[in-house]
Design a protein around this motif. Structure first.
Motif, PDB file in Angstrom:
ATOM      1  N   PHE A  51      87.600   7.575  30.000  1.00 38.85           N
ATOM      2  CA  PHE A  51      86.608   8.674  30.466  1.00 38.85           C
ATOM      3  C   PHE A  51      85.067   7.908  30.157  1.00 38.85           C
ATOM      4  N   SER A  52      84.835   7.551  29.028  1.00 30.86           N
ATOM      5  CA  SER A  52      83.339   7.064  28.775  1.00 30.86           C
ATOM      6  C   SER A  52      83.372   5.786  29.708  1.00 30.86           C
ATOM      7  N   ALA A  53      84.242   4.862  29.728  1.00 22.98           N
ATOM      8  CA  ALA A  53      84.027   3.745  30.508  1.00 22.98           C
ATOM      9  C   ALA A  53      83.663   3.963  31.824  1.00 22.98           C
ATOM     10  N   TYR A  54      84.509   5.214  32.408  1.00 24.82           N
ATOM     11  CA  TYR A  54      84.130   5.408  33.952  1.00 24.82           C
ATOM     12  C   TYR A  54      82.650   5.994  34.113  1.00 24.82           C
ATOM     13  N   ARG A  55      82.228   6.707  32.975  1.00 17.61           N
ATOM     14  CA  ARG A  55      81.158   7.305  33.301  1.00 17.61           C
ATOM     15  C   ARG A  55      80.157   6.468  33.306  1.00 17.61           C
ATOM     16  N   ASN A  56      80.272   5.167  32.330  1.00 18.79           N
ATOM     17  CA  ASN A  56      79.000   4.240  31.987  1.00 18.79           C
ATOM     18  C   ASN A  56      79.321   2.765  32.625  1.00 18.79           C
ATOM     19  N   PRO A  68      91.360  12.501  40.946  1.00 12.66           N
ATOM     20  CA  PRO A  68      90.233  12.392  41.851  1.00 12.66           C
ATOM     21  C   PRO A  68      89.316  13.607  41.224  1.00 12.66           C
ATOM     22  N   GLU A  69      89.871  14.852  40.535  1.00 12.82           N
ATOM     23  CA  GLU A  69      88.966  15.611  40.021  1.00 12.82           C
ATOM     24  C   GLU A  69      88.307  15.438  38.717  1.00 12.82           C
ATOM     25  N   GLN A  70      89.160  14.570  37.955  1.00 14.32           N
ATOM     26  CA  GLN A  70      88.524  14.128  36.641  1.00 14.32           C
ATOM     27  C   GLN A  70      87.532  13.301  37.046  1.00 14.32           C
ATOM     28  N   ALA A  71      87.515  12.372  38.115  1.00 13.84           N
ATOM     29  CA  ALA A  71      86.647  11.281  38.404  1.00 13.84           C
ATOM     30  C   ALA A  71      85.163  12.128  38.849  1.00 13.84           C
ATOM     31  N   GLU A  72      85.476  13.040  39.491  1.00 15.14           N
ATOM     32  CA  GLU A  72      84.456  13.895  40.165  1.00 15.14           C
ATOM     33  C   GLU A  72      83.826  14.612  39.093  1.00 15.14           C
ATOM     34  N   ARG A  73      84.427  15.087  37.961  1.00 14.67           N
ATOM     35  CA  ARG A  73      83.833  15.696  36.795  1.00 14.67           C
ATOM     36  C   ARG A  73      83.031  14.839  35.994  1.00 14.67           C
ATOM     37  N   LEU A  74      83.554  13.569  35.938  1.00 19.85           N
ATOM     38  CA  LEU A  74      82.955  12.516  34.888  1.00 19.85           C
ATOM     39  C   LEU A  74      81.700  11.838  35.550  1.00 19.85           C
ATOM     40  N   ARG A  75      81.581  11.759  36.926  1.00 18.18           N
ATOM     41  CA  ARG A  75      80.526  11.294  37.737  1.00 18.18           C
ATOM     42  C   ARG A  75      79.101  12.121  37.379  1.00 18.18           C
ATOM     43  N   GLY A  76      79.270  13.383  37.367  1.00 20.21           N
ATOM     44  CA  GLY A  76      78.284  14.364  36.836  1.00 20.21           C
ATOM     45  C   GLY A  76      77.755  14.999  38.061  1.00 20.21           C
ATOM     46  N   ASN A  77      76.807  15.871  37.902  1.00 19.38           N
ATOM     47  CA  ASN A  77      75.649  16.248  39.119  1.00 19.38           C
ATOM     48  C   ASN A  77      74.470  15.006  39.159  1.00 19.38           C
ATOM     49  N   LEU A  87      71.388  15.274  38.443  1.00 18.48           N
ATOM     50  CA  LEU A  87      70.506  15.094  37.451  1.00 18.48           C
ATOM     51  C   LEU A  87      71.044  14.209  36.424  1.00 18.48           C
ATOM     52  N   THR A  88      72.353  14.718  36.263  1.00 22.16           N
ATOM     53  CA  THR A  88      73.107  13.466  35.073  1.00 22.16           C
ATOM     54  C   THR A  88      73.095  12.079  35.351  1.00 22.16           C
ATOM     55  N   ARG A  89      73.506  11.951  36.788  1.00 20.88           N
ATOM     56  CA  ARG A  89      73.397  10.585  37.282  1.00 20.88           C
ATOM     57  C   ARG A  89      72.147   9.948  37.075  1.00 20.88           C
ATOM     58  N   LEU A  90      70.993  10.700  37.363  1.00 24.82           N
ATOM     59  CA  LEU A  90      69.366  10.287  37.207  1.00 24.82           C
ATOM     60  C   LEU A  90      69.245   9.929  35.951  1.00 24.82           C
ATOM     61  N   LEU A  91      69.548  10.712  34.913  1.00 24.90           N
ATOM     62  CA  LEU A  91      69.228  10.497  33.602  1.00 24.90           C
ATOM     63  C   LEU A  91      70.092   9.241  33.106  1.00 24.90           C
ATOM     64  N   ARG A  92      71.277   9.229  33.577  1.00 20.88           N
ATOM     65  CA  ARG A  92      72.021   8.218  33.122  1.00 20.88           C
ATOM     66  C   ARG A  92      71.474   6.816  33.439  1.00 20.88           C
ATOM     67  N   ARG A  93      71.089   6.934  34.660  1.00 19.98           N
ATOM     68  CA  ARG A  93      70.264   5.676  35.188  1.00 19.98           C
ATOM     69  C   ARG A  93      69.037   5.254  34.352  1.00 19.98           C
ATOM     70  N   PHE A  94      68.483   6.285  33.794  1.00 16.41           N
ATOM     71  CA  PHE A  94      67.338   5.914  33.056  1.00 16.41           C
ATOM     72  C   PHE A  94      67.731   5.500  31.643  1.00 16.41           C
ATOM     73  N   SER A  95      68.918   5.449  31.348  1.00 19.59           N
ATOM     74  CA  SER A  95      69.520   5.213  30.116  1.00 19.59           C
ATOM     75  C   SER A  95      70.083   3.733  29.904  1.00 19.59           C
ATOM     76  N   LEU A  96      70.042   3.181  31.196  1.00 22.79           N
ATOM     77  CA  LEU A  96      70.686   1.707  31.245  1.00 22.79           C
ATOM     78  C   LEU A  96      69.737   0.811  30.545  1.00 22.79           C
ATOM     79  N   PRO A  97      70.493  -0.146  29.977  1.00 20.11           N
ATOM     80  CA  PRO A  97      69.544  -1.451  29.404  1.00 20.11           C
ATOM     81  C   PRO A  97      68.529  -1.890  30.337  1.00 20.11           C
TER      82      PRO A  97
END
Lengths: 194, 340
Positions: free
Chosen positions: A59-64, B78-87, B89-99
């Motif tokens: 899960f974490s790998a997919y998210r990140n 596919p449902e899990q993948a969609e949930r893990l991708r997030g909305n 805002l989550t994706r934007l914040l994740r982008r800001f936490s990239l190295p």
């Protein structure tokens, strides 16, 4: 498959997964789920926790996935799985449970070669039980370092990166862990030497 | 694998460095002294030799330990993948936490610091962003000192005539224009058309025109000019410490010129020609007056200069930096703790 070819294949799958292909990511899962499970179960000594840790790791790998910058997807995934396994172990320690009996259960053990007599089968069983007991007796850090070095074949620098400690600490953990295992197994060493 | 060599364990084996033997067996790089010491231990001590022989056996036994089989398939639906991708805002914040966004936080902190520095510098500016009364008595910013509420205007109204009287001395040189203004003031239609803020001053203007006549007759002197100036300052609540009566005609003229125009809100010299043409005076007309004053002496009435600019710019930068820091903080909180 050598490491370079493995890395190239994984990088292509990661790129495809980042492009939105779930199937590419699931290929990575298929390639690594057995490896991750066998690695984490040796470290945490509990198949249930290990299953959860592997699930969390994927899960974490997919998210990140965007954070993966190479070169080795295997090492990157291992690090996530080790973190997840430790996380699970900490939670388990806060909620103590019954000792896990599966290591004593022979139902899942690989079948003994037909050439082996009952005496040898019994001896092999004793050895496995002794190893399992002694592995549980060493610290979690030593166990992780030994598993990564002796079982999974990572080098000192890779283990240092995976466990986020210095190379010197990795060496110390491996050597002290081995010495502790040898002390624990000392009364039963003769069959192992044979 | 051969067993340990049949050497008797040394009497002092307990004091031997087992870790050194383990390092030798693992092939770790050792210092020359350590290497020779480890080799000597393995050669001379039976227990150390047994240890050196056993360590590879232990490593092999660990590697061969069987493990239970995996019981779950961890492929994602596919449902899990969609949930893990997030909305989004989550994706934007994740982008800001990239190295790759690692420089983002220090940059945000830098922008915030620069903004705060600019704000401090703006407030610490020598003139504090307004013209100092103490430094230049003649450069009073009447626009800031002038009350704007009707009650305050009522207080100010009696002051204005005295100032206007003083200013009349200066305007005595233009009796024609003043005559025109006086005529306009006497016109009731014009008086009604004046805004309320200026109504109280129409009387002053009327007096002023009279005063202009008086001035022509020599009623206004330097001393009563300065007195009326200081009285006006006190009435308006402006700190007049250090203000000395203007010593010469030029200073008196400047003070009166500024006070004259701003106390009334109308510039008699600007007003007179329009009034003479019979045009109604409107609020826009009175708004023009300060501008004409500022253009007359821009250094004296400049209150939109660098300090205000610094403060505004600093506040904007500080807000931007603070906002970016907040986004970074949220990104750190949203970051997956398991991810390397």
């Amino acid at each position: 498959m050598d490491r370079a070819a493995e890395n190239a294949r994984d990088q292509a799958l990661v790129t495809a997964a980042l492009g939105g292909e779930l199937e590419a990511f699931n290929q990575l899962v298929t390639l690594y789920q057995d490896y991750l499970f066998s690695m984490t179960v040796r470290v945490v000594r509990d198949p249930d926790i290990s299953e959860e840790a592997v699930q969390e790791a994927f899960f974490s790998a997919y998210r990140n996935l965007e954070r993966f910058s190479g070169p080795s997807f295997r090492a990157w995934l291992t690090r996530i799985a080790i973190n997840a396994a430790r996380d699970m172990l900490r939670k388990r320690k806060r909620r103590p449970s019954e000792p896990y009996p599966e290591w004593e259960d022979d139902a899942w053990q690989p079948p003994a070669p037909a050439s082996e007599g009952p005496e040898q089968v019994s001896l092999a069983k004793q050895q496995r039980a002794a190893i399992a007991r002694c592995m549980e007796g060493i610290s979690e850090d030593q166990r992780a370092a030994i598993v990564l070095y002796d079982v999974q074949g990572f080098g000192y620098p890779e283990i240092a990166a995976i466990t986020n400690v210095s190379v010197g600490t990795v060496k110390s953990r491996i050597h002290r862990g081995r010495l502790a295992l040898r002390d624990c197994l000392a009364p039963l060493m003769e069959p192992f030497r044979g | 694998m051969s067993g340990p060599r049949p050497l008797p364990p040394a009497a002092d084996h307990e004091r031997h460095d087992a870790l050194l033997v383990a390092q030798l067996v693992a092939g770790d790089p050792l210092e020359p002294e350590q290497m020779s010491e480890a080799q000597r231990l393995v050669a001379d001590c039976g227990a150390c030799a047994a240890l050196a022989a056993d360590l590879p056996v232990v490593a092999r036994a660990v590697a061969q330990e069987p493990v239970p089989p995996r019981r779950r398939d961890h492929r994602l639906s596919p449902e899990q993948a969609e949930r893990l991708r997030g909305n989004a805002l989550t994706r934007l914040l994740r982008r800001f936490s990239l190295p790759s966004s690692r420089a983002f936080q220090p940059a945000a902190a830098g922008v915030l610091s620069i903004g705060l520095l600019l704000v401090v510098a703006g407030y610490a500016w020598p003139d504090g962003g307004t013209v100092s009364v103490q430094a230049e008595p003649n450069l009073i910013d009447w626009r800031t000192a002038m009350p704007s509420s009707p009650a305050a205007e009522a207080e100010v109204a009696p002051v204005a005539p005295s100032l206007i009287e003083a200013g009349a001395a200066r305007d005595a040189e233009a009796p024609d224009a003043l005559d025109g203004a006086a005529e306009a003031m006497e016109d009731p239609e014009f008086a009604e058309s004046l805004p309320r803020s200026q109504a109280g001053t129409s009387e002053g203007l009327a007096q002023k025109s009279g005063a202009g006549q008086d001035a022509a007759e020599g009623d206004v002197t330097e001393s009563n000019l300065a007195e009326s100036y200081l009285a006006g300052s006190a009435e308006l609540g402006v700190a007049a410490d250090g203000i000395e009566p203007p010593a010469d005609d030029e200073a008196a003229d400047a003070a009166v010129s500024v006070a004259d125009e701003d106390a009334t809100g109308l510039s008699p010299r600007a007003l007179a020609p329009d009034d003479a043409r019979g045009r109604d005076v409107t609020a826009e007309d009175s708004a023009e007056s300060p501008a004409s004053v500022a253009s007359a002496s821009p250094e004296a009435l400049d209150d939109g200069g660098p300090p205000e600019l610094l403060v505004v710019l600093g506040l904007l930068l500080a807000l931007a930096g603070g906002g970016l820091l907040l986004v970074g903080w949220l990104a750190r909180r949203a970051r997956d703790p398991l991810a390397p």
